[in-house]
Design a protein around this motif. Sequence first.
Motif, short mmCIF file in Angstrom:
data_model
loop_
_atom_site.label_atom_id
_atom_site.label_comp_id
_atom_site.label_asym_id
_atom_site.label_seq_id
_atom_site.Cartn_x
_atom_site.Cartn_y
_atom_site.Cartn_z
N SER A 58 0.67 -1.06 -0.14
CA SER A 58 -0.16 0.00 0.05
C SER A 58 0.96 1.23 0.14
CB SER A 58 -1.03 -0.03 1.28
OG SER A 58 -1.65 1.18 1.28
N ASP A 59 1.96 1.33 0.86
CA ASP A 59 2.78 2.46 0.80
C ASP A 59 3.59 2.63 -0.51
OD1 ASP A 59 2.40 2.63 3.59
OD2 ASP A 59 4.09 1.68 4.27
N ILE A 60 3.73 1.71 -1.51
CA ILE A 60 4.83 1.81 -2.31
C ILE A 60 3.71 1.98 -3.55
CG2 ILE A 60 6.82 0.94 -1.69
CD1 ILE A 60 6.12 -1.51 -3.25
N GLY A 61 2.29 1.82 -3.57
CA GLY A 61 1.38 1.63 -4.53
C GLY A 61 1.32 0.45 -5.52
N ALA A 62 1.88 -0.64 -4.93
CA ALA A 62 1.70 -1.77 -5.85
C ALA A 62 0.49 -2.32 -6.13
CB ALA A 62 2.56 -2.97 -4.76
N PRO A 63 0.36 -2.74 -7.30
CA PRO A 63 -0.79 -3.14 -7.87
C PRO A 63 -1.60 -4.36 -6.65
CG PRO A 63 0.60 -3.31 -9.54
CD PRO A 63 1.19 -2.79 -8.32
N ILE A 64 -2.97 -4.16 -6.85
CA ILE A 64 -3.38 -5.25 -5.59
C ILE A 64 -4.58 -6.12 -6.27
CG2 ILE A 64 -2.91 -4.17 -3.56
CD1 ILE A 64 -5.81 -3.10 -3.61
N GLY A 65 -4.82 -5.83 -7.48
CA GLY A 65 -6.06 -6.43 -8.24
C GLY A 65 -5.73 -7.65 -8.78
N GLU A 66 -6.67 -8.70 -9.13
CA GLU A 66 -6.34 -9.97 -9.35
C GLU A 66 -5.67 -9.92 -10.86
OE1 GLU A 66 -8.76 -13.95 -10.25
OE2 GLU A 66 -9.72 -12.62 -8.74
N VAL A 67 -6.11 -9.36 -11.57
CA VAL A 67 -5.64 -9.14 -12.99
C VAL A 67 -4.16 -8.71 -12.95
CG1 VAL A 67 -5.77 -8.30 -15.26
CG2 VAL A 67 -7.91 -9.08 -14.25
N ALA A 68 -3.95 -7.50 -12.12
CA ALA A 68 -2.52 -7.07 -12.05
C ALA A 68 -1.46 -7.84 -11.31
CB ALA A 68 -2.79 -5.97 -11.19
N ARG A 69 -2.23 -8.76 -10.63
CA ARG A 69 -1.23 -9.74 -9.95
C ARG A 69 -0.92 -10.99 -11.10
NH1 ARG A 69 -0.49 -9.58 -4.33
NH2 ARG A 69 -0.31 -7.34 -4.06
N MET A 70 -1.78 -11.24 -11.77
CA MET A 70 -1.50 -12.13 -12.88
C MET A 70 -0.62 -11.54 -13.92
SD MET A 70 -5.38 -13.65 -13.34
CE MET A 70 -5.23 -14.57 -14.98
N ILE A 71 -0.61 -10.44 -14.33
CA ILE A 71 0.28 -9.87 -15.20
C ILE A 71 1.57 -9.74 -14.52
CG2 ILE A 71 0.84 -7.59 -16.27
CD1 ILE A 71 -1.99 -7.06 -16.60
N GLU A 72 1.88 -9.69 -13.00
CA GLU A 72 2.95 -9.55 -12.67
C GLU A 72 3.92 -11.17 -12.42
OE1 GLU A 72 2.88 -5.56 -9.71
OE2 GLU A 72 1.92 -7.67 -8.81
N GLN A 73 2.95 -11.95 -12.77
CA GLN A 73 3.60 -13.53 -12.71
C GLN A 73 3.97 -13.77 -14.04
OE1 GLN A 73 1.04 -15.77 -10.24
NE2 GLN A 73 0.64 -14.10 -8.79
N THR A 74 3.78 -13.06 -15.23
CA THR A 74 4.45 -13.49 -16.40
C THR A 74 5.92 -12.82 -16.49
OG1 THR A 74 3.94 -11.18 -17.13
CG2 THR A 74 2.17 -12.33 -17.54
#
Length: 140
Positions: A58-74
């Motif tokens: 939250s402090d660094i503004g990291a994405p939290i949505g399910e789709v964003a997390r899926m993209i971050e795992q590519t």
Amino acid sequence: MLNDLTAHLARHNGLSEETARKALGLVLNAAERQASPFATAVFRTIPGARALSARTGSDIGAPIGEVARMIEQTPGGKLAVAQSMISELHKIGLDHKAIGQLLPSISVYMDEQHGLVGFGHLGDLIGSDLDAIAAAAAAA
């Protein structure tokens, strides 16, 4: 337990406890965003670790949505998360040498105190498939 891990990191890395806690939060958040087994193991073992990861995200503004997390795992997402983590660690005062010492010191603590092994470097944290992807690209 979280305080003990933070104190260990501060002691072994020459950091203040506040900086060690921020650094740990950044590492845990990056690991969680990668769906790393490291994050799952630490969250299961250390009470408060998941909350630290979430607060840090939250402090660094990291994405939290399910789709964003899926993209971050590519593969590209993994690279972006690793770069973001390193940039954030730099912002709190860690240089490359300090970052290189941080992950093994987390690993040593988790091994010695909780019997969890195999998380001593960046590849373990974000997923070792980056090496396979690089090798496949080089072979093509």
